[in-house]
Motif scaffolding. Structure first.
Motif, PDB file in Angstrom:
ATOM      1  N   ILE A 123      36.702  46.611  39.782  1.00 31.54           N
ATOM      2  CA  ILE A 123      37.840  45.850  39.201  1.00 31.54           C
ATOM      3  C   ILE A 123      38.303  46.201  38.068  1.00 31.54           C
ATOM      4  N   VAL A 124      38.960  46.319  37.497  1.00 36.06           N
ATOM      5  CA  VAL A 124      39.546  46.470  36.107  1.00 36.06           C
ATOM      6  C   VAL A 124      40.256  45.286  35.534  1.00 36.06           C
ATOM      7  N   VAL A 125      39.576  45.055  34.441  1.00 38.68           N
ATOM      8  CA  VAL A 125      40.341  43.874  33.768  1.00 38.68           C
ATOM      9  C   VAL A 125      41.030  45.160  32.523  1.00 38.68           C
ATOM     10  N   PRO A 126      41.257  44.198  31.776  1.00 38.11           N
ATOM     11  CA  PRO A 126      41.820  44.486  30.391  1.00 38.11           C
ATOM     12  C   PRO A 126      41.397  45.426  29.260  1.00 38.11           C
ATOM     13  N   GLU A 127      39.320  44.814  28.855  1.00 34.89           N
ATOM     14  CA  GLU A 127      38.968  45.459  28.417  1.00 34.89           C
ATOM     15  C   GLU A 127      37.668  46.610  29.337  1.00 34.89           C
ATOM     16  N   ALA A 128      37.758  46.303  30.137  1.00 37.13           N
ATOM     17  CA  ALA A 128      36.686  47.557  30.822  1.00 37.13           C
ATOM     18  C   ALA A 128      36.756  47.628  32.292  1.00 37.13           C
ATOM     19  N   LEU A 129      35.988  48.181  32.684  1.00 33.83           N
ATOM     20  CA  LEU A 129      36.036  48.375  34.384  1.00 33.83           C
ATOM     21  C   LEU A 129      34.680  48.247  34.777  1.00 33.83           C
ATOM     22  N   LEU A 130      35.284  47.267  35.279  1.00 33.36           N
ATOM     23  CA  LEU A 130      33.394  46.044  36.197  1.00 33.36           C
ATOM     24  C   LEU A 130      32.814  46.144  37.262  1.00 33.36           C
ATOM     25  N   LEU A 131      31.755  46.109  37.876  1.00 30.28           N
ATOM     26  CA  LEU A 131      30.829  45.974  38.607  1.00 30.28           C
ATOM     27  C   LEU A 131      31.347  44.539  39.161  1.00 30.28           C
ATOM     28  N   PRO A 132      32.007  43.803  39.543  1.00 28.42           N
ATOM     29  CA  PRO A 132      31.309  42.120  40.506  1.00 28.42           C
ATOM     30  C   PRO A 132      30.099  42.001  40.507  1.00 28.42           C
ATOM     31  N   ALA A 133      29.347  41.279  40.392  1.00 28.61           N
ATOM     32  CA  ALA A 133      27.284  40.947  40.917  1.00 28.61           C
ATOM     33  C   ALA A 133      27.664  39.520  41.558  1.00 28.61           C
ATOM     34  N   GLU A 134      26.721  40.035  43.149  1.00 30.66           N
ATOM     35  CA  GLU A 134      26.978  38.477  43.814  1.00 30.66           C
ATOM     36  C   GLU A 134      25.070  39.116  44.388  1.00 30.66           C
ATOM     37  N   PRO A 135      24.650  37.878  45.077  1.00 30.48           N
ATOM     38  CA  PRO A 135      25.300  36.757  44.720  1.00 30.48           C
ATOM     39  C   PRO A 135      25.752  36.018  43.382  1.00 30.48           C
ATOM     40  N   ALA A 136      26.525  35.616  42.833  1.00 27.57           N
ATOM     41  CA  ALA A 136      26.967  35.156  40.990  1.00 27.57           C
ATOM     42  C   ALA A 136      26.017  33.783  40.833  1.00 27.57           C
ATOM     43  N   ASP A 137      25.398  33.048  42.040  1.00 21.34           N
ATOM     44  CA  ASP A 137      24.932  31.809  41.824  1.00 21.34           C
ATOM     45  C   ASP A 137      23.517  32.479  42.050  1.00 21.34           C
TER      46      ASP A 137
ATOM     47  N   PRO B  25      23.849  29.410  21.950  1.00 28.90           N
ATOM     48  CA  PRO B  25      24.689  29.433  22.168  1.00 28.90           C
ATOM     49  C   PRO B  25      25.348  30.010  23.258  1.00 28.90           C
ATOM     50  N   GLU B  26      26.668  29.979  23.344  1.00 29.44           N
ATOM     51  CA  GLU B  26      27.457  30.276  24.317  1.00 29.44           C
ATOM     52  C   GLU B  26      27.977  28.628  25.001  1.00 29.44           C
ATOM     53  N   SER B  27      28.980  28.757  26.288  1.00 35.86           N
ATOM     54  CA  SER B  27      28.955  28.069  27.401  1.00 35.86           C
ATOM     55  C   SER B  27      28.172  28.792  27.996  1.00 35.86           C
ATOM     56  N   ALA B  28      28.064  27.073  28.666  1.00 37.64           N
ATOM     57  CA  ALA B  28      27.173  27.298  30.867  1.00 37.64           C
ATOM     58  C   ALA B  28      27.842  27.440  31.386  1.00 37.64           C
ATOM     59  N   ASP B  29      29.537  27.312  30.938  1.00 35.55           N
ATOM     60  CA  ASP B  29      30.036  27.673  32.035  1.00 35.55           C
ATOM     61  C   ASP B  29      31.134  28.692  31.975  1.00 35.55           C
ATOM     62  N   GLY B  30      31.963  29.720  33.413  1.00 32.46           N
ATOM     63  CA  GLY B  30      32.723  30.110  32.560  1.00 32.46           C
ATOM     64  C   GLY B  30      32.343  31.815  32.416  1.00 32.46           C
ATOM     65  N   PHE B  31      30.944  32.003  33.255  1.00 35.04           N
ATOM     66  CA  PHE B  31      30.280  33.235  33.307  1.00 35.04           C
ATOM     67  C   PHE B  31      30.726  33.692  34.629  1.00 35.04           C
ATOM     68  N   HIS B  32      30.265  34.906  34.684  1.00 34.94           N
ATOM     69  CA  HIS B  32      30.993  36.274  35.596  1.00 34.94           C
ATOM     70  C   HIS B  32      29.916  36.857  35.629  1.00 34.94           C
ATOM     71  N   PRO B  33      29.089  37.514  36.238  1.00 31.77           N
ATOM     72  CA  PRO B  33      28.114  37.975  36.495  1.00 31.77           C
ATOM     73  C   PRO B  33      28.886  39.203  36.688  1.00 31.77           C
ATOM     74  N   HIS B  34      28.466  40.548  35.972  1.00 34.02           N
ATOM     75  CA  HIS B  34      29.013  42.084  36.390  1.00 34.02           C
ATOM     76  C   HIS B  34      28.556  42.657  35.462  1.00 34.02           C
ATOM     77  N   VAL B  35      29.013  44.607  36.189  1.00 32.29           N
ATOM     78  CA  VAL B  35      27.975  45.356  35.216  1.00 32.29           C
ATOM     79  C   VAL B  35      29.032  45.957  35.062  1.00 32.29           C
ATOM     80  N   SER B  36      29.273  46.671  33.459  1.00 30.38           N
ATOM     81  CA  SER B  36      30.204  47.309  33.535  1.00 30.38           C
ATOM     82  C   SER B  36      30.048  48.518  33.379  1.00 30.38           C
TER      83      SER B  36
END
Length: 219
Positions: free
Chosen positions: A111-125, A146-157
Motif C-alpha cells: 500500500i502507499v502512504v504519504p511517506e512510504a510504500l508498505l507491506l502490511p504484516a498479518e496476523p497483526a495480533d 517509550p512510544e504508545s502501546a496503541d496505534g501500532f500497525h505492523p508493516h515492512v517498508s
C-alpha cells in the motif's frame, strides 16, 4: 521512526520522509527493537520484485535487502540509555519473549502512504504480542517505556518518499503486484543501534533474542 499508515484513498500526494524528527540529527544513534529479514529468502525476493517495479518511479528511496525491517519498539537514544541498561533489557526480553511462540507472518500486498510504500504484516495480533513482550521487558528495567502501546500497525517498508509529489505513479507501478504476498517464519527479534545519516535506516545488531526458547546468547 515509524511510517504513517493512512489509507491510500486519503493520500493526495507523497511527502518527504526524511525530515528530522525531534531528537534526531546527523550522528544520532538510537536503540530500537526490529524484526529483520536478511535470512528470509522469500521476503528478499518479494522486496526485490517491488524494487524492480518501482525503479522508474521518481522521488523514492528503495530499501536494499540489508535494511529491510519491521519496526517494533524504540528503547531510546544512546545518549539517554546506557549500555548496561540496554544489556539488562536484553536479559529481560529473553525471559518475556521465551513465552511467545514463533509464528508465520504474511506480508503484502503493498500500500502507499504519504511517506512510504508498505507491506502490511498479518496476523497483526501476533506481532503485537511480540511487541508487548518487549515493552514488558523495557518496563522491568527502565522507568518509562517509550512510544504508545496503541496505534501500532505492523508493516515492512519497501521504499521511502524523498519528495513531495503525486502518489499515482507509485500506485500504477504496484498494480502488477496487487495480489502478491510473502510468507516468513518469525522466530526472534533484534535490539539494534540505529541511525539515519544517509537517508536510510541503517544499524548494527546489539543482540538477537529468540521467541519461545532459551536465549542464544547475551551481549
Amino acid at each position: 521512526m515509524t511510517d504513517d499508515n493512512s489509507k491510500t484513498a486519503e493520500l493526495p500526494e507523497m511527502t518527504d520522509h526524511w525530515w528530522w524528527r525531534p531528537g534526531w540529527q546527523p550522528g544520532t544513534r538510537c536503540y530500537a527493537w526490529h524484526l529483520t529479514f536478511q535470512s528470509s529468502p522469500e521476503v528478499l525476493r518479494f522486496a526485490a520484485e517491488h524494487r524492480a517495479a518501482l525503479a522508474e518511479v521518481p522521488g523514492l528511496d528503495l530499501i536494499p535487502d540489508p535494511w529491510l525491517h519491521l519496526t517494533m519498539q524504540g528503547l531510546g537514544f544512546t545518549t539517554e540509555v546506557g549500555e548496561d541498561d540496554a544489556r539488562a533489557v536484553v536479559r529481560a526480553a529473553a525471559r518475556t519473549l521465551a513465552t511467545v511462540p514463533p509464528f508465520t507472518m504474511t506480508l503484502g500486498p503493498a500500500i502507499v502512504v504519504p511517506e512510504a510504500l508498505l507491506l502490511p504484516a498479518e496476523p497483526a495480533d501476533a506481532v503485537r504480542q511480540v511487541r508487548g513482550a518487549i515493552r514488558a521487558a523495557i518496563a522491568h528495567v527502565r522507568p518509562e517505556v517509550p512510544e504508545s502501546a496503541d496505534g501500532f500497525h505492523p508493516h515492512v517498508s519497501v521504499a521511502y518518499s524523498n519528495a513531495v509529489g503525486p502518489a499515482a505513479p507509485a500506485l500504477r507501478a504496484l498494480e502488477p503486484l496487487a495480489d502478491r504476498r510473502a510468507v516468513v517464519r518469525v522466530a526472534g527479534a533484534e535490539l539494534i543501534v540505529l541511525h539515519r545519516d544517509r537517508r536510510m535506516y541503517e544499524w548494527e545488531t546489539f543482540a538477537s533474542v529468540p521467541l519461545g526458547s532459551v536465549p542464544l546468547g547475551r551481549p
